[in-house]
Design an enzyme around this catalytic site. Structure first.
Site, PDB file in Angstrom:
ATOM      1  N   ASP A  67       0.820  -1.211   0.000  1.00 48.35           N
ATOM      2  CA  ASP A  67       0.000   0.000   0.000  1.00 48.35           C
ATOM      3  C   ASP A  67       0.851   1.257   0.000  1.00 48.35           C
ATOM      4  O   ASP A  67       2.070   1.205   0.141  1.00 48.35           O
ATOM      5  CB  ASP A  67      -0.952   0.008   1.205  1.00 48.35           C
ATOM      6  CG  ASP A  67      -0.267  -0.460   2.493  1.00 48.35           C
ATOM      7  OD1 ASP A  67       0.930  -0.170   2.668  1.00 48.35           O
ATOM      8  OD2 ASP A  67      -0.929  -1.099   3.317  1.00 48.35           O
ATOM      9  N   ASN A 136      -7.470  -3.010  14.270  1.00 51.80           N
ATOM     10  CA  ASN A 136      -8.856  -3.344  13.922  1.00 51.80           C
ATOM     11  C   ASN A 136      -8.936  -4.548  12.991  1.00 51.80           C
ATOM     12  O   ASN A 136      -9.995  -4.847  12.450  1.00 51.80           O
ATOM     13  CB  ASN A 136      -9.573  -2.134  13.306  1.00 51.80           C
ATOM     14  CG  ASN A 136      -8.943  -1.682  11.993  1.00 51.80           C
ATOM     15  OD1 ASN A 136      -8.006  -2.294  11.490  1.00 51.80           O
ATOM     16  ND2 ASN A 136      -9.476  -0.603  11.435  1.00 51.80           N
ATOM     17  N   HIS A 138      -7.095  -5.011  10.129  1.00 48.58           N
ATOM     18  CA  HIS A 138      -6.824  -4.810   8.714  1.00 48.58           C
ATOM     19  C   HIS A 138      -5.505  -5.463   8.299  1.00 48.58           C
ATOM     20  O   HIS A 138      -4.589  -5.631   9.106  1.00 48.58           O
ATOM     21  CB  HIS A 138      -6.860  -3.325   8.329  1.00 48.58           C
ATOM     22  CG  HIS A 138      -5.723  -2.486   8.852  1.00 48.58           C
ATOM     23  ND1 HIS A 138      -5.935  -1.372   9.624  1.00 48.58           N
ATOM     24  CD2 HIS A 138      -4.389  -2.575   8.696  1.00 48.58           C
ATOM     25  CE1 HIS A 138      -4.769  -0.812   9.911  1.00 48.58           C
ATOM     26  NE2 HIS A 138      -3.807  -1.538   9.355  1.00 48.58           N
ATOM     27  N   GLU A 143      -9.487  -2.367   5.153  1.00 47.36           N
ATOM     28  CA  GLU A 143     -10.144  -2.061   6.412  1.00 47.36           C
ATOM     29  C   GLU A 143     -11.403  -2.924   6.611  1.00 47.36           C
ATOM     30  O   GLU A 143     -11.994  -3.419   5.638  1.00 47.36           O
ATOM     31  CB  GLU A 143     -10.545  -0.583   6.439  1.00 47.36           C
ATOM     32  CG  GLU A 143      -9.373   0.390   6.378  1.00 47.36           C
ATOM     33  CD  GLU A 143      -8.768   0.658   7.747  1.00 47.36           C
ATOM     34  OE1 GLU A 143      -8.742  -0.245   8.596  1.00 47.36           O
ATOM     35  OE2 GLU A 143      -8.297   1.799   7.941  1.00 47.36           O
TER      36      GLU A 143
END
Length: 241
Positions: A67, A136, A138, A143
């Site tokens: 990313d 979280n 990811h 996400e």
């Protein structure tokens, strides 16, 4: 799934570096998926050391990063391009034209995502994807949500992700709201996955990812489906397993 726990970060990083080194020595033109963040820094330092010792060459390797932030200026110190150059690319013999990172500076972000998918398709299957996990759940910047994207895409970062990454910026306001990320398709198609998790603050989400239900609300839970998943942990991260 092969889960290994290490007493020290040095031992963990050394194992991961040996894992990657052995793969590249066996297949000099390996296609590697790379990650950023605090977690892999020690691994990259060890890879640079192995290269300098003459134990491995990356000259034929192709590398694809997961990313990149969208909207950062060229040369911004917190871009993942700058990160990779600092921690790995400047210390090994990988030709920069064989090191691919999504173009976060592009005016047409979705066009840049499609261009990245074309590069991935041309390179073929990833031999290894290096991964970390967000608080979280990811992976990359995929996400949690009602659905996940198979292909490279533009994502609006969750506020908890931006808050977690704000420690690298002067303020939360400076953290980009968007990123371009590889989708879960190439990740799950990789021949081998190497997930590295450090710290007790990741113990709960790691348990959810590896032992909980497979759900798009925890993207890392999809890793349970991969036939060649190796998980490297420190003792803090392994606390709830």
């Amino acid at each position: 799934m092969n889960v290994l726990t290490f007493a020290t970060n040095e031992e963990l990083s050394a194992y991961a570096a040996d894992f990657i080194t052995d793969m590249v020595r066996a297949k000099p033109d390996a296609v590697l998926g790379l990650a950023t963040g605090e977690t892999p820094i020690g691994v990259y330092e060890q890879l640079v050391a192995r290269y300098r010792e003459g134990r491995v060459s990356f000259r034929q390797v192709k590398a694809f990063n997961l990313d990149e932030y969208a909207g950062l200026s060229q040369g911004h110190t917190q871009s993942y391009q700058a990160y990779m150059h600092k921690h790995l690319f400047s210390g090994i013999d990988l030709p920069l034209e064989q090191a691919y990172i999504p173009c976060g500076r592009a005016d047409d972000r979705w066009g840049a995502a499609r261009d990245y998918d074309r590069l991935l398709d041309e390179a073929g299957q990833l031999d290894l994807q290096l991964l970390g996990i967000g608080h979280n759940g990811h992976i990359g910047f995929n996400e949690p949500g009602e659905e996940l994207h198979a292909q490279t895409h533009v994502v609006r970062l969750k506020e908890e992700t931006r808050a977690a990454n704000s420690r690298y910026f002067e303020s939360l306001a400076e953290v980009p709201e968007y990123a371009i990320t590889m989708g879960v398709g190439p990740i799950m198609k990789a021949r081998q996955l190497l997930l590295i998790v450090r710290g007790e603050d990741k113990a709960a989400v790691l348990k959810k990812a590896l032992l909980g239900p497979i759900t798009t609300q925890c993207p890392a839970s999809l890793l349970q489906l991969h036939p060649q998943l190796t998980v490297l942990l420190d003792e803090g991260a392994a606390k709830e397993l």
